[in-house]
Design a protein around this motif. Structure first.
Motif, PDB file in Angstrom:
ATOM      1  N   ASP A   1      46.183 -15.432 -23.891  1.00 43.53           N
ATOM      2  CA  ASP A   1      46.653 -15.079 -25.228  1.00 43.53           C
ATOM      3  C   ASP A   1      45.713 -13.985 -25.730  1.00 43.53           C
ATOM      4  O   ASP A   1      44.548 -14.239 -26.031  1.00 43.53           O
ATOM      5  CB  ASP A   1      46.602 -16.302 -26.143  1.00 43.53           C
TER       6      ASP A   1
ATOM      7  N   ARG B   1      45.721 -12.292 -28.492  1.00 42.20           N
ATOM      8  CA  ARG B   1      45.309 -12.403 -29.887  1.00 42.20           C
ATOM      9  C   ARG B   1      44.088 -13.307 -30.007  1.00 42.20           C
ATOM     10  O   ARG B   1      43.149 -13.025 -30.741  1.00 42.20           O
ATOM     11  CB  ARG B   1      46.449 -12.959 -30.725  1.00 42.20           C
ATOM     12  N   ALA B   2      44.120 -14.403 -29.274  1.00 43.63           N
ATOM     13  CA  ALA B   2      43.009 -15.356 -29.316  1.00 43.63           C
ATOM     14  C   ALA B   2      41.898 -14.998 -28.332  1.00 43.63           C
ATOM     15  O   ALA B   2      40.824 -15.588 -28.371  1.00 43.63           O
ATOM     16  CB  ALA B   2      43.520 -16.766 -29.019  1.00 43.63           C
TER      17      ALA B   2
ATOM     18  N   LYS C   1      41.686 -15.590 -25.093  1.00 43.20           N
ATOM     19  CA  LYS C   1      41.300 -16.686 -24.215  1.00 43.20           C
ATOM     20  C   LYS C   1      42.451 -17.070 -23.291  1.00 43.20           C
ATOM     21  O   LYS C   1      43.619 -16.805 -23.571  1.00 43.20           O
ATOM     22  CB  LYS C   1      40.866 -17.904 -25.027  1.00 43.20           C
TER      23      LYS C   1
END
Length: 631
Positions: free
Chosen positions: A339, A341-342, A344
């Motif tokens: 992901d 955006r995260a 990770k």
């Protein structure tokens, strides 16, 4: 500057220098500038330009100060003034050493990598070494009886136990006994210049090529069979500098500056300064390089202009709007889902031999195929929606997966396992994995056009309903290495090794002119923006370019990702960002005006003042471009 932004060019003013000649030196971390004249010493913080210390008067015999020398930590200042040598504590101004020399002129001093050992020279040869901490003097002239003297300054190692002399020859001495050594054999063929990493564990020595040598064992630290070339290291004025973390190496001579990543020997900067470089230093932040010339300190930001998310090393594919990255981990036989955006990894999936995977246009589903099975994954839940066995694996292996633009079908292309075999294309229903059609083809599959055909890199359309190529064809030189289709019905194909891109309409097809010509080098990846008005291309060498599809012109200059092997490109939903995935990283590159402004303000570390603006953009009226509160 190629792939770099120039940050904070700073002109340092001097309190004591009105009408006087001054000499300057940078600290090893590039954060402190010392300026010396007959009137005294000034100390400046390079980032702010503010005077932070100094003192009036040098309390020595009459004479003009020579070039100042700072020790490794920047705490000690050494100077020759007239016929005297002085050493001062820079913070307090307290004089630690005052010694007479035999005559004025021709003497010089230099610090090596040891904190307290100072080398005193006369006409380029060593007179003695002085340990300022203990007052002990040792050593003697090396070349008094003739012979070619090295042209580089003597270099004491961080332990204070070894002395290196480079420049046309390479000599080693054990200290304090002045005993000849032969520990660093590779440096005898790379003998023109040398430098230690800050931790003292590695020596870089160079001539036409650079060698890294283990300082303890003398073993050369090679990487592959390729030579590490340096076009300026054989010059008598050449110097080497490592960054504080040892990740970068810089070479400079006269006006020329080169910087490499040490890990892969990749050159990231070729630069010509405005005048002859006095010194070059890396900041401890690991991304800023500063050079000194005349009364100017120029800071260069070495960090990629693209923000990077570091992921597992392996072949990567991005979802169309840059939310997800799927990275192959061949050592673990799995596919990692990241992901972005995260920043990770959120899931892993088994991946056997001959893996192929791809995302739908909405970035909500991912097909994963290998020699055993074909699976459709829901990205929100990371759960398997369905799974079937991979057919025809006795003659073919999975190569690529393409979703139709309406997301209702998937074409899985199986490449032949022998040179004599044909491709096999499987058309699957995304609802339940039902095999709708399977057919043999002499050309491979490709992305779907809006009308439901496949655009093959071989220059033909394939009708997946009829299972055969259609009559319409388009000219592709020797097969395209990259192909992309926009939702608006335009096709982009790489057109040969010269970096050309041919554009076609899906209907017709009709060739759009002119052919796009940018940086030379074969195109590896192409991607359209969601609106279809922009096209991104990247070469094998990592040269990224953005094109305006409507005007058929390149937007801005090329962006150099410095040899990155990009395997996938994607645009953000608002077209303001391009994502580029390589072997271990996903780069986030701003291309929209607002994003670029935000990036400039963030990287500058402060709002751009009128003085900053005037130094960088002389002919452009000043504007406060950094939003309130940024950075």
């Amino acid at each position: 500057m190629d792939a770099l932004s120039a940050g904070d060019p700073q002109r340092i003013g001097d309190y004591w220098l009105a009408g006087r000649i001054a000499h300057r030196a940078l600290s090893s971390d590039g954060r402190t500038l010392v300026s010396v004249s007959e009137a005294g010493v000034n100390v400046y913080d390079v980032h702010t330009g503010k005077r932070t210390g100094g003192w009036a008067g040098l309390r020595m015999k009459d004479g003009t100060p020579q070039e100042p020398a700072l020790n490794k930590s920047g705490r000690l200042l050494a100077l020759i003034i007239g016929s005297e040598l002085g050493v001062w504590d820079l913070a307090s101004g307290r004089q630690l050493v005052r010694r007479s020399l035999s005559e004025r002129g021709q003497f010089g001093v230099t610090w090596g990598e040891h904190e307290s050992i100072l080398t005193v020279m006369y006409q380029g040869d060593i007179v003695y070494l002085l340990d300022v901490a203990t007052g002990k003097q040792f050593g003697k002239a090396l070349y008094a009886e003739g012979g070619t003297m090295p042209w580089q300054a003597p270099l004491v190692d961080p332990t204070g136990e070894h002395l290196l002399l480079a420049g046309g020859r390479f000599d080693e001495l054990a200290l304090p006994g002045w005993t000849p050594e032969r520990r660093l054999a590779p440096c005898r063929t790379h003998r023109d210049v040398a430098a230690f990493t800050p931790d003292g564990k590695t020596v870089a020595c160079a001539a036409a090529t650079i060698a890294l040598v283990d300082a303890a064992t003398g073993r050369e630290l090679k990487r592959g069979d390729d030579d590490w070339a340096c076009d300026i290291c054989s010059k008598s004025t050449a110097r080497l500098r490592f960054s504080q973390d040892g990740d970068y190496l810089a070479a400079f001579a006269e006006r020329e500056l080169r910087v490499w990543k040490v890990a892969d020997r990749q050159q990231i900067l070729t630069y010509r300064a405005e005048d002859e470089l006095t010194d070059v230093r890396f900041d401890a932040d690991g991304r800023t390089l500063r050079y000194l010339y005349d009364n100017m300190v120029i800071s260069l930001d070495l960090a990629p202009r693209a923000d990077a998310t570091h992921v597992r090393k392996g072949v990567a594919k991005l979802s169309p709007e840059g939310r997800w990255a799927a990275m192959e981990d061949p050592d673990q036989n799995r596919l990692g889902l990241w992901d972005l955006r995260a920043r990770k990894e959120v899931a892993t999936f088994p991946l056997g031999e001959f893996g192929a995977w791809g995302f739908d246009r909405t970035g909500t589903r991912m097909l994963v195929a290998d020699i055993t099975s074909v699976r459709l994954i829901d990205l929100a839940t990371r759960k398997k929606l369905w799974q079937i066995s991979t057919p025809h694996t006795d003659t073919n292996n999975p190569e690529r997966a393409d979703f139709s633009q309406d997301g209702k079908t998937i074409t899985l292309t199986l490449q032949p396992s022998t040179q004599e075999g044909d491709f096999r294309l499987l058309v699957l229903d995304t609802a339940g994995g039902r095999l709708l059609r399977t057919f043999s083809s002499q050309i491979d599959g490709g992305p779907y056009t809006p009308d439901g055909r496949l655009a093959s890199t071989f220059g033909r359309f394939i009708d997946p309903t009829a299972g055969k190529p259609v009559d319409a064809a388009f000219d592709v030189v020797r097969g395209a290495s990259a192909v992309a289709v926009s939702g608006q019905g335009r096709l982009a194909f790489s057109a040969g090794p010269a970096g050309r891109i041919a554009m076609w309409t899906a209907k017709g097809p009709d060739l759009l002119t002119p052919v796009l010509r940018g940086t030379t080098g074969e195109i590896e990846e192409l991607a359209f923006s969601p609106k279809g008005d922009l096209l991104a291309s990247v070469t094998r060498e990592g040269i990224l370019q953005i094109w305006d599809v409507n005007t058929m012109r390149r937007l801005g200059g090329a962006f150099n990702l410095h040899g990155s092997q990009i395997t996938s490109l994607a645009f953000s939903p608002d077209d303001s960002t391009v994502y580029a995935a390589d072997w271990g990283s996903v780069y986030k590159i701003p291309i929209g005006a607002e994003r670029i402004v935000q990036d400039v303000c963030r990287r500058a570390g402060h709002p751009l003042s009128p003085a900053d603006w005037a130094a960088l953009l002389k002919d452009v009226p000043y504007r406060d471009i950094c939003p309130a509160g940024q950075p």
